[in-house]
Design a protein around this motif. Structure first.
Motif, PDB file in Angstrom:
ATOM      1  N   VAL A  59       3.541   6.951   1.636  1.00  0.00           N
ATOM      2  CA  VAL A  59       4.864   7.536   1.437  1.00  0.00           C
ATOM      3  C   VAL A  59       4.907   8.049   0.003  1.00  0.00           C
ATOM      4  O   VAL A  59       4.787   7.267  -0.945  1.00  0.00           O
ATOM      5  CB  VAL A  59       5.991   6.513   1.659  1.00  0.00           C
ATOM      6  N   CYS A 117       7.194  10.114  -2.673  1.00  0.00           N
ATOM      7  CA  CYS A 117       8.544  10.594  -2.949  1.00  0.00           C
ATOM      8  C   CYS A 117       8.517  11.564  -4.125  1.00  0.00           C
ATOM      9  O   CYS A 117       7.907  11.269  -5.164  1.00  0.00           O
ATOM     10  CB  CYS A 117       9.485   9.435  -3.258  1.00  0.00           C
ATOM     11  N   LYS A 128      12.515   3.902   6.463  1.00  0.00           N
ATOM     12  CA  LYS A 128      11.777   2.723   6.006  1.00  0.00           C
ATOM     13  C   LYS A 128      10.949   2.142   7.149  1.00  0.00           C
ATOM     14  O   LYS A 128       9.790   1.752   6.958  1.00  0.00           O
ATOM     15  CB  LYS A 128      12.754   1.680   5.463  1.00  0.00           C
ATOM     16  N   ALA A 138       7.900   4.219   7.656  1.00  0.00           N
ATOM     17  CA  ALA A 138       6.919   3.930   6.606  1.00  0.00           C
ATOM     18  C   ALA A 138       6.157   2.647   6.919  1.00  0.00           C
ATOM     19  O   ALA A 138       4.931   2.582   6.770  1.00  0.00           O
ATOM     20  CB  ALA A 138       7.626   3.813   5.256  1.00  0.00           C
ATOM     21  N   THR A 198       2.628   8.865   7.655  1.00  0.00           N
ATOM     22  CA  THR A 198       2.432   9.582   6.401  1.00  0.00           C
ATOM     23  C   THR A 198       3.684  10.407   6.127  1.00  0.00           C
ATOM     24  O   THR A 198       4.126  11.178   6.986  1.00  0.00           O
ATOM     25  CB  THR A 198       1.207  10.505   6.492  1.00  0.00           C
ATOM     26  N   MET A 199       4.283  10.250   4.945  1.00  0.00           N
ATOM     27  CA  MET A 199       5.576  10.859   4.668  1.00  0.00           C
ATOM     28  C   MET A 199       5.611  11.468   3.271  1.00  0.00           C
ATOM     29  O   MET A 199       5.157  10.849   2.307  1.00  0.00           O
ATOM     30  CB  MET A 199       6.695   9.809   4.798  1.00  0.00           C
ATOM     31  N   ALA A 255       8.296   3.900  -1.520  1.00  0.00           N
ATOM     32  CA  ALA A 255       7.192   4.820  -1.852  1.00  0.00           C
ATOM     33  C   ALA A 255       5.936   4.071  -2.292  1.00  0.00           C
ATOM     34  O   ALA A 255       5.996   3.008  -2.901  1.00  0.00           O
ATOM     35  CB  ALA A 255       7.626   5.785  -2.948  1.00  0.00           C
TER      36      ALA A 255
END
Length: 255
Positions: free
Chosen positions: A41, A43, A192, A195, A200-201, A215
Motif C-alpha cells: 500500500v 500512499c 484497510k 490492504a 496492491t494499492m 501504508a
C-alpha cells in the motif's frame, strides 16, 4: 499499526521513471520516479495541486505523459488511450466523486464491467457483484439506486465495482474527499481490509491517520516532484525534509 509487507523483495507492479506531464505552461509532474511492489500500500500525500492525482490519471491512461515511462509488470504502458484499454482492465480506479451510473442499481453498477467488458454470463456477473457488495458491507443495498445511498455507501459500491474486474492493482484518488465525516470511516475500513488481504494499492489521500496506519510506503509530493519518500514511521515521526514537517504541521499532525 502499519501492515507489514511479507515480501521485501516483491515483484514491482508499477514503476515510474522520470515521468513528466504539463498542462500548457503548468508543470504537473516534473520527473517523478517511484515504485509500487506487489501487496504494497503506497500512499501519496502533499498539498493540493502537487501532482498526486495527475500521477494516478496518467497511470490508467486518463492523461498521457509527456516524458519518461510508466511500466506495469515490467511492460511500458502505451502513451495513448486506445492501447490502454486492455491495461485498464488490470487496474481498478476509485474516484473522488463515485462516478456511478445513476440509472442502475448498486448490483447493476457492480456487474456492469464483468458483463460488458469481460462478457461474463449475466448470472455469473451478478453473482460476483452480489458477493462484492457483501464484502463491502452492502448486501442489503443491491436493489438501491445511487440517489438512495449515502456518499459513503456510494463510494463502497464504487470500490466493489472496481474489484469486480479482478484488478492486479487498485488506484484510489482521494476516495474520501467528497464524504461527510461520519461516512469517511466506513470507506477507510473497506480499504484497510483490502490492504490486509494483500491487494496492491496506490492511494492519493489527505487522511494522514490512514496513511500512518495502513501504508507500507509514503510518498510526499510538492510542485510536481517527490520531495521525500519512505516508511510511515520516517515520514510522520521523523521526516527528513523541512517541507514535509511544515505540510504535516499545517494539517495538525502531531505524530
Amino acid at each position: 499499526m502499519t501492515r507489514q509487507n511479507d515480501e521485501p523483495d516483491a515483484h514491482v507492479v508499477l514503476a515510474y521513471r522520470d515521468v513528466h506531464k504539463q498542462f500548457g505552461d503548468f508543470v504537473a509532474l516534473a520527473g517523478v520516479s517511484m515504485e509500487v511492489r506487489k501487496t504494497e500500500v503506497v500512499c501519496l500525500i502533499g498539498p493540493s495541486g502537487s501532482g498526486k492525482s495527475t500521477l494516478l490519471r496518467c497511470t490508467n491512461g486518463l492523461e498521457s505523459i509527456d516524458g519518461g515511462e510508466i511500466t506495469l509488470d515490467g511492460q511500458v504502458l502505451p502513451r495513448h488511450g486506445r492501447g490502454m484499454r486492455a491495461v485498464r482492465q488490470r487496474m481498478g480506479m476509485v474516484f473522488q466523486n463515485f462516478e456511478l451510473f445513476p440509472h442502475m442499481t448498486a448490483l447493476a453498477n457492480v456487474a456492469s464491467g464483468p458483463l460488458t467488458v469481460l462478457r461474463l454470463p449475466r448470472g455469473e456477473a451478478e453473482a460476483r457483484a452480489s458477493a462484492l457488495l457483501a464484502k463491502v458491507g452492502l448486501a442489503d443495498k443491491a436493489a438501491s439506486y445511487p440517489s438512495n445511498l449515502s456518499g459513503g455507501q456510494q463510494q463502497r459500491v464504487a470500490i466493489a465495482r472496481a474489484l469486480a474486474m479482478q484488478p492486479e492493482v487498485m488506484l484510489f484518488d482521494e476516495p474520501t474527499s467528497a464524504l461527510d465525516p461520519e461516512t469517511i470511516g466506513e470507506v477507510l475500513n473497506v480499504m484497510k481490509a483490502l490492504a490486509e488481504e494483500g491487494m496492491t494499492m496506490l492511494v492519493v489521500t489527505h487522511e494522514m491517520s490512514f496513511a500512518r496506519r495502513v501504508a507500507d510506503h509514503v510518498v510526499v509530493f510538492e510542485r510536481g516532484t517527490i520531495i521525500e519518500q519512505g516508511p510511515p514511521a520516517q515520514i510522520f515521526d521523523a521526516p527528513l525534509v523541512p517541507r514535509t514537517r511544515d505540510f504535516l504541521s499545517h494539517l495538525g499532525w502531531e505524530g
